[in-house]
Design a protein around this motif. Structure first.
Motif, PDB file in Angstrom:
ATOM      1  N   PHE A  20       0.823  -1.204   0.000  1.00  0.00           N
ATOM      2  CA  PHE A  20       0.000   0.000   0.000  1.00  0.00           C
ATOM      3  C   PHE A  20       0.867   1.267   0.000  1.00  0.00           C
ATOM      4  N   ILE A  21       1.893   1.301   0.854  1.00  0.00           N
ATOM      5  CA  ILE A  21       2.768   2.464   0.952  1.00  0.00           C
ATOM      6  C   ILE A  21       3.555   2.671  -0.341  1.00  0.00           C
ATOM      7  N   ILE A  22       4.049   1.578  -0.928  1.00  0.00           N
ATOM      8  CA  ILE A  22       4.795   1.684  -2.192  1.00  0.00           C
ATOM      9  C   ILE A  22       3.908   2.276  -3.283  1.00  0.00           C
ATOM     10  N   ALA A  23       2.671   1.787  -3.364  1.00  0.00           N
ATOM     11  CA  ALA A  23       1.730   2.312  -4.361  1.00  0.00           C
ATOM     12  C   ALA A  23       1.437   3.781  -4.101  1.00  0.00           C
ATOM     13  N   TRP A  24       1.274   4.143  -2.833  1.00  0.00           N
ATOM     14  CA  TRP A  24       0.976   5.531  -2.454  1.00  0.00           C
ATOM     15  C   TRP A  24       2.131   6.445  -2.840  1.00  0.00           C
ATOM     16  N   GLY A 172       6.744   3.546  11.309  1.00  0.00           N
ATOM     17  CA  GLY A 172       8.078   3.882  10.823  1.00  0.00           C
ATOM     18  C   GLY A 172       8.104   4.054   9.313  1.00  0.00           C
ATOM     19  N   MET A 173       7.428   3.164   8.600  1.00  0.00           N
ATOM     20  CA  MET A 173       7.352   3.283   7.140  1.00  0.00           C
ATOM     21  C   MET A 173       6.552   4.517   6.737  1.00  0.00           C
ATOM     22  N   PHE A 174       5.455   4.759   7.435  1.00  0.00           N
ATOM     23  CA  PHE A 174       4.559   5.855   7.066  1.00  0.00           C
ATOM     24  C   PHE A 174       5.221   7.218   7.197  1.00  0.00           C
ATOM     25  N   ILE A 175       5.863   7.478   8.335  1.00  0.00           N
ATOM     26  CA  ILE A 175       6.405   8.830   8.554  1.00  0.00           C
ATOM     27  C   ILE A 175       7.635   9.105   7.689  1.00  0.00           C
ATOM     28  N   HIS A 176       8.289   8.048   7.175  1.00  0.00           N
ATOM     29  CA  HIS A 176       9.427   8.237   6.286  1.00  0.00           C
ATOM     30  C   HIS A 176       9.027   8.140   4.816  1.00  0.00           C
ATOM     31  N   VAL A 181       0.893  13.937   1.765  1.00  0.00           N
ATOM     32  CA  VAL A 181      -0.377  13.793   2.476  1.00  0.00           C
ATOM     33  C   VAL A 181      -0.445  14.831   3.587  1.00  0.00           C
ATOM     34  N   LYS A 182      -1.625  15.349   3.805  1.00  0.00           N
ATOM     35  CA  LYS A 182      -1.843  16.324   4.872  1.00  0.00           C
ATOM     36  C   LYS A 182      -2.940  15.815   5.784  1.00  0.00           C
ATOM     37  N   PHE A 183      -2.723  15.922   7.094  1.00  0.00           N
ATOM     38  CA  PHE A 183      -3.664  15.416   8.084  1.00  0.00           C
ATOM     39  C   PHE A 183      -4.552  16.502   8.691  1.00  0.00           C
ATOM     40  N   GLY A 184      -4.378  17.731   8.213  1.00  0.00           N
ATOM     41  CA  GLY A 184      -5.170  18.809   8.799  1.00  0.00           C
ATOM     42  C   GLY A 184      -4.847  18.985  10.271  1.00  0.00           C
ATOM     43  N   LYS A 185      -5.874  19.152  11.095  1.00  0.00           N
ATOM     44  CA  LYS A 185      -5.664  19.359  12.535  1.00  0.00           C
ATOM     45  C   LYS A 185      -5.219  18.094  13.248  1.00  0.00           C
ATOM     46  N   ASN A 191       1.802  11.867  14.133  1.00  0.00           N
ATOM     47  CA  ASN A 191       2.915  12.267  13.286  1.00  0.00           C
ATOM     48  C   ASN A 191       2.642  11.872  11.837  1.00  0.00           C
ATOM     49  N   THR A 192       3.175  12.651  10.913  1.00  0.00           N
ATOM     50  CA  THR A 192       2.960  12.407   9.487  1.00  0.00           C
ATOM     51  C   THR A 192       4.245  12.693   8.719  1.00  0.00           C
ATOM     52  N   PRO A 193       4.323  12.234   7.456  1.00  0.00           N
ATOM     53  CA  PRO A 193       5.482  12.599   6.626  1.00  0.00           C
ATOM     54  C   PRO A 193       5.611  14.103   6.475  1.00  0.00           C
ATOM     55  N   GLU A 194       4.497  14.809   6.520  1.00  0.00           N
ATOM     56  CA  GLU A 194       4.501  16.265   6.395  1.00  0.00           C
ATOM     57  C   GLU A 194       5.439  16.905   7.416  1.00  0.00           C
ATOM     58  N   LEU A 195       5.510  16.317   8.621  1.00  0.00           N
ATOM     59  CA  LEU A 195       6.379  16.841   9.672  1.00  0.00           C
ATOM     60  C   LEU A 195       7.721  16.114   9.724  1.00  0.00           C
ATOM     61  N   HIS A 196       7.692  14.782   9.620  1.00  0.00           N
ATOM     62  CA  HIS A 196       8.917  14.022   9.854  1.00  0.00           C
ATOM     63  C   HIS A 196       9.915  14.136   8.705  1.00  0.00           C
ATOM     64  N   LEU A 197       9.440  14.298   7.473  1.00  0.00           N
ATOM     65  CA  LEU A 197      10.381  14.438   6.370  1.00  0.00           C
ATOM     66  C   LEU A 197      11.218  15.704   6.521  1.00  0.00           C
TER      67      LEU A 197
END
Length: 320
Positions: A20-24, A172-176, A181-185, A191-197
């Motif tokens: 799923f993550i690879i496709a995303w 671990g896979m998701f945040i890297h 993607v944006k999670f809004g509030k 945590n999201t890639p938006e912040l961790h990247l």
């Protein structure tokens, strides 16, 4: 539930999550143009994800946690006797995530502990697999502190451990992951890639920011969040470390003990043969079905950033 069945279920879920993550990443990339087989892909997959994880699992559980569990057999105290599986899981996830946040901050503040963490920041092309790149010492410390309390305190470690390990791997896979993607509030809590990247970007502003793993609320609570509302940039200089770092797995660990220039080792014939053995084998395999890829210069002369002449002095300047 039988533990073998639970392990099978969590393994299937993890495989589906990877797909799923690879496709995303392919559909909605955060950093466009990042190849799937990017620089360091095979080192991260083979050495860090498969080989290192396999041997460290044996070392941590059989030779560190098991003796501790045998010596401090206090499960009978019943601290979690009346807790449900879900309640125990929430407790261990929250407490360990807070510990990771604090220890992560300490690694960035200590020149000594930074040596056990810099490998994680060495990648110039960050994706779902990049989170697996972690120094052996770092993994031993964090996973012992993570799983020892579960094995000692929980009345259901055979259930909690596989589920907790699954959540760790998925997050671990998701945040890297290289996904836009944006999670809004919701980003104020999760945590999201938006912040961790941004934490993996080569900017002084983020060297002491965005330490959270699962819950970004720690960064917001302790004032260490960095969210400029823009992306770091697509240039290799925008990512990873500001100094040269070895590309070889063994030399990456040796570099944490003694600083050296990996390129100088390429002057030795034996090392040159060893170093390019894997790329040459991959090219040979590809040539069998007509897809030969030339071996590129793995060490082009990089542009030298102003003021980065001395690695240790610049680490101190990052820490101040």
């Amino acid at each position: 539930m039988d533990q073998s069945n639970l392990v099978t279920i969590t393994t299937i879920i993890l495989i589906c999550w990877v797909i799923f993550i690879i496709a995303w990443e392919r559909i909605s990339p955060y950093r466009k143009g990042l190849p799937f087989f990017r620089d360091g892909f095979w080192v991260d997959l083979v050495w860090y994800t498969i080989i290192q994880s396999y041997f460290l699992k044996i070392l941590i559980f059989d030779y560190i946690i098991a003796p501790i569990q045998h010596h401090f057999s206090i499960t009978g105290l019943g601290l979690f006797k009346n807790w449900t599986i879900v309640e125990q899981l929430i407790f261990f996830v929250l407490t360990h995530d807070l510990y990771i946040y604090l220890f992560h901050r300490l690694q960035h503040a200590s020149k000594f502990l930074w040596r056990t963490h810099e490998a994680h920041h060495s990648g110039k092309e960050v994706d779902f697999l990049a989170g697996s790149r972690s120094h052996i010492v770092e993994i031993i410390i964090n996973q012992t502190i993570e799983f020892a309390p579960i094995m000692i305190l929980s009345p259901n470690p055979e259930i909690i451990v596989p589920i907790k390990a699954l959540l760790d791997a998925m997050f671990g896979m998701f945040i890297h992951a290289n996904i836009n993607v944006k999670f809004g509030k919701l980003k104020y809590f999760l945590n999201t890639p938006e912040l961790h990247l941004w934490h993996h970007a080569n900017y002084r502003e983020v060297f002491h920011a965005n330490f959270s793993t699962k819950f970004s609320m720690w960064d917001y609570l302790f004032g260490t969040v960095y969210d400029p509302g823009k992306k770091p940039g697509d240039s290799r200089d925008n990512w990873g470390l500001y100094y040269d770092y070895p590309k070889d797995y063994f030399l990456q660990h040796a570099f944490s003990v003694k600083r050296f220039d990996e390129r100088k080792l390429l002057r030795h014939r034996w090392f040159n043969w060893y170093y390019y053995l894997r790329p040459n084998l991959i090219n040979r395999i590809k040539s069998w079905y007509g897809r030969k890829t030339p071996v590129v210069d793995m060490y082009p002369d990089p542009p030298k950033a102003e003021g980065n002449d001395d690695l240790e002095e610049n680490l101190i300047s990052y820490n101040n």
